[in-house]
Write a protein that holds these residues in place. Structure first.
Motif: not given
Length: 433
Positions: A11-14, A53-60
């Motif tokens: 949750l925090l990572a995303f 997952v998509k938002e996390n991928a954009v961040i990373n």
């Protein structure tokens, strides 16, 4: 519930999940997508997880596989979480509001934030605080279900502990840790030779793609059946003595960025990548000796009454009108310590649940805590003393045992999840899934 089950770390990572979907669109999406035994997975849950997952991928700065592959992974994750939630209901496992509030407060403190700052941070990410609370509650319940079902599957012999102690002594002050990424091409338990061969070919194809520069995380999300697939296969940092034996044998003496595999196990074919390595020094660890009285709420004893009982005990102890050991023997519902007057013995505080550990950290010698709530019930704690462990043989043995336990617990957790999945009735209703 319409929201998804995610670990607190995820949750925090995303940055938490977005909730800005228009209500009319949500109503159109909110249909049953998968039947899972007596439960269901909703379309909105799948959509939310994929979006996270998509938002996390954009961040990373990470590339992702097709939506179809991502959807399959999301469905598998939600199936397992749904099965664990059903098992928790059958076992009567619950997390009360006071325990939940304490856990969230601990999370805020770990982020060096006040509760007001933490709530504001969650709001900035577009998540209602009540939604976040329920996500954390479900993760706590899932963790308790796993512990209850997997712990009894772990068996450790004295010979295993002694052998690992010998290895630790030979390694000396530095011990290797690896940050591993993992892809699993699974094989059903009753697979034919043809199916095994096809799985091996898929694993070899993934190795070819990795060799030609394909992104490991993207392939893991698209093809892996491992428990960390949606995290790109990232298993985090692992001591070589705590990782699965199969992995430990494979990564020994390997260097950063090396890809290893395929490695065959009962679960299928594994592909590993060493994302990073580091040495870990053995340091002195503070241990605590404490005692406690545990009162567990029940049908005939309310949560508030249990807390009140311990508050009254605390007052009597401070005033000198009661003896802690006698109160523990008469009232404590912890069978492991009640007969010893509540004494838990010398331990590394990290073995305790977070609320208990935090309370111990705030106590001075001989001081009594206020009643605290954990998954086990209400506790009244007294800190007897602290000491710094000097790495004696006992400490080494305890450490070896914990490393073996951690490794076997993870192995058995993976096996338990596969068994639960195989035995469940699963029907995916969406023909495109």
């Amino acid at each position: 519930m319409k929201k998804i089950l995610l670990t607190v770390t995820l949750l925090l990572a995303f940055g938490l999940m977005a909730t800005s979907t228009p209500s009319n669109a949500r109503e159109l999406l909110d249909k049953v997508a998968v039947i899972v035994d007596k439960g269901v997975v909703l379309e909105s849950e799948i959509t939310d997880l994929m979006q996270g997952v998509k938002e996390n991928a954009v961040i990373n700065g990470q590339t992702l596989p097709s939506d179809a592959a991502l959807r399959r992974q999301a469905i598998e994750r939600l199936i397992l979480e749904n099965l664990q939630a059903q098992m928790a209901a059958n076992m009567g496992i619950q997390v009360s509001d006071p325990q939940l509030d304490q856990t969230i407060q601990n999370i805020a403190q770990q982020q060096n934030m006040s509760m007001a700052e933490f709530r504001n941070e969650i709001s900035k990410d577009g998540v209602a605080f009540e939604v976040y609370r329920e996500q954390v509650r479900r993760e706590l319940i899932s963790g308790e279900v796993r512990r209850a079902n997997v712990r009894r599957r772990v068996y450790i012999t004295d010979q295993e502990v002694d052998s690992l102690m010998t290895i630790i002594n030979e390694q000396g002050a530095q011990q290797a840790e690896y940050q591993l990424s993992h892809i699993l091409i699974d094989i059903p338990g009753d697979a034919s030779e043809q199916i095994v061969g096809e799985a091996r070919e898929r694993a070899e194809k993934i190795l070819e793609l990795l060799g030609s520069g394909s992104d490991f995380a993207r392939l893991a999300i698209g093809a892996s059946s491992g428990p960390k697939a949606l995290e790109g296969g990232d298993m985090g940092w692992m001591n070589i003595n705590a990782m699965p034996t199969l992995f430990a044998e494979a990564v020994g003496n390997k260097q950063k960025d090396e890809v290893i595999g395929p490695i065959r196990s009962g679960a299928g074919f594994h592909i590993l990548k060493i994302a990073d390595t580091r040495g870990v020094e053995i340091v002195e660890v503070e241990e605590v000796n404490a005692r406690h009285i545990l009162i567990s709420p029940s049908i005939i004893l309310s949560d508030a009454k249990a807390e009140q009982m311990l508050t009254e005990f605390r007052t009597e102890l401070i005033e000198g009108n009661a003896d802690f050991a006698e109160l523990a023997k008469q009232h404590s519902q912890d069978p492991g310590s009640a007969l010893r007057g509540g004494v838990l013995g010398w331990n590394d505080p990290s073995i305790y649940v977070p609320e208990f550990k935090q309370s111990l950290a705030s106590l001075q010698k001989d001081e009594y805590s206020m009643p605290i709530r954990t998954v086990h019930g209400w506790h009244l704690i007294q800190l007897i003393d602290r000491r710094v462990d000097d790495a004696t043989e006992k400490r080494k043995k305890d450490r070896a045992y914990q490393l073996i336990f951690n490794r076997k617990f993870q192995e058995e957790t993976d096996a338990w999840l596969r068994e639960m999945r195989d035995q469940a009735y699963i029907e995916v209703l969406d023909e495109n899934a």
